[in-house]
Design a protein around this motif. Structure first.
Motif, PDB file in Angstrom:
ATOM      1  N   ASP A  23       0.821  -1.214   0.000  1.00 37.76           N
ATOM      2  CA  ASP A  23       0.000   0.000   0.000  1.00 37.76           C
ATOM      3  C   ASP A  23       0.852   1.260   0.000  1.00 37.76           C
ATOM      4  N   ALA A  24       2.023   1.213   0.606  1.00 39.34           N
ATOM      5  CA  ALA A  24       2.932   2.361   0.550  1.00 39.34           C
ATOM      6  C   ALA A  24       3.372   2.618  -0.892  1.00 39.34           C
ATOM      7  N   LEU A  25       3.598   1.549  -1.645  1.00 43.55           N
ATOM      8  CA  LEU A  25       3.958   1.706  -3.051  1.00 43.55           C
ATOM      9  C   LEU A  25       2.798   2.297  -3.852  1.00 43.55           C
ATOM     10  N   VAL A  26       1.578   1.857  -3.562  1.00 48.08           N
ATOM     11  CA  VAL A  26       0.402   2.412  -4.240  1.00 48.08           C
ATOM     12  C   VAL A  26       0.265   3.896  -3.906  1.00 48.08           C
ATOM     13  N   CYS A  27       0.429   4.246  -2.636  1.00 46.37           N
ATOM     14  CA  CYS A  27       0.325   5.653  -2.227  1.00 46.37           C
ATOM     15  C   CYS A  27       1.429   6.498  -2.869  1.00 46.37           C
ATOM     16  N   ALA A  28       2.634   5.951  -2.969  1.00 47.30           N
ATOM     17  CA  ALA A  28       3.727   6.680  -3.622  1.00 47.30           C
ATOM     18  C   ALA A  28       3.376   6.942  -5.083  1.00 47.30           C
ATOM     19  N   ALA A  29       2.788   5.971  -5.746  1.00 46.94           N
ATOM     20  CA  ALA A  29       2.386   6.149  -7.148  1.00 46.94           C
ATOM     21  C   ALA A  29       1.293   7.209  -7.270  1.00 46.94           C
ATOM     22  N   ILE A  30       0.353   7.219  -6.339  1.00 47.79           N
ATOM     23  CA  ILE A  30      -0.723   8.216  -6.357  1.00 47.79           C
ATOM     24  C   ILE A  30      -0.143   9.614  -6.182  1.00 47.79           C
ATOM     25  N   VAL A  31       0.748   9.770  -5.210  1.00 44.35           N
ATOM     26  CA  VAL A  31       1.352  11.084  -4.945  1.00 44.35           C
ATOM     27  C   VAL A  31       2.241  11.505  -6.112  1.00 44.35           C
ATOM     28  N   LEU A  32       3.002  10.581  -6.669  1.00 42.45           N
ATOM     29  CA  LEU A  32       3.847  10.891  -7.819  1.00 42.45           C
ATOM     30  C   LEU A  32       2.995  11.327  -9.009  1.00 42.45           C
ATOM     31  N   GLY A  33       1.911  10.610  -9.271  1.00 42.18           N
ATOM     32  CA  GLY A  33       1.010  10.985 -10.358  1.00 42.18           C
ATOM     33  C   GLY A  33       0.416  12.372 -10.150  1.00 42.18           C
TER      34      GLY A  33
END
Length: 155
Positions: A23-33
Motif C-alpha cells: 500500500d505504501a507503493l500504491v500511495c507513492a504512485a498516487i502522490v507521484l502521479g
C-alpha cells in the motif's frame, strides 16, 4: 449440510507489514502521479526557475496528504480491502462484524499514523494483544481477518 465455518487464524505482523508495504507503493504512485499532473498544470518544470509559489506548494502538499487518506478511506469503506490487503488475503471488518464505516476508516487511518510514530510500537503491540490487534485496530474498533483461499476451479 455445509460444515460450520471456522474463523481464519489471526493476521501475523509480517503479513500486516507486507500489505502495508504494498500500500505504501500504491500511495507513492498516487502522490507521484498527482505531482506530475500538478507540474503539467502549472506550466511544466521550466516555466519558472523558482517553481510554484507558496500557494502552489501548499496545494501540492495538501494533495499529497489527502490523496493517500482518500485511498484508504475508499478501500476500507467499500469492501474492507486495499490493494495490498487483497494481495495478502486480509480484510478489515468492524469488531461487530459489520462492514467498516467511513468514520471508522478515517479514525483507523489517522490512528495508524500514531502506531507508526514510536518506532512502529503500535504494530508491535499486535504480538502481545490476545486478539492480535494493533493500536489503530483497537482505537477504531476494527480488526483484520484472513481471507480464505478461493477454491481452485477444475480445468
Amino acid at each position: 449440510m455445509a460444515p460450520a465455518s471456522r474463523p481464519e487464524p489471526r493476521v501475523s505482523l509480517l503479513r500486516r507489514l507486507a500489505a502495508a508495504l504494498y500500500d505504501a507503493l500504491v500511495c507513492a504512485a498516487i502522490v507521484l502521479g498527482a505531482g506530475i499532473l500538478f507540474t503539467l498544470l502549472m506550466g511544466g518544470a521550466t516555466s519558472d526557475l523558482h517553481g510554484p509559489g507558496p500557494a502552489g506548494r501548499a496545494l501540492l502538499l495538501t494533495a499529497s496528504a489527502v490523496l493517500p487518506l482518500g485511498y484508504f478511506l475508499l478501500s476500507w469503506s467499500r469492501g474492507g480491502q486495499t490493494i495490498g490487503m487483497r494481495s495478502w488475503r486480509i480484510r478489515l471488518v468492524s469488531d461487530d462484524g459489520a462492514p467498516v464505516s467511513p468514520r471508522a476508516a478515517f479514525i483507523r487511518t489517522i490512528s495508524a499514523l500514531l502506531s507508526w510514530l514510536p518506532v512502529g510500537l503500535g504494530f508491535w503491540w499486535s504480538l502481545a494483544d490476545p486478539r492480535g490487534r494493533a493500536w489503530h485496530d483497537r482505537i477504531s474498533a476494527t480488526h483484520l481477518e484472513r481471507v480464505a483461499k478461493a477454491p481452485q476451479r477444475a480445468r
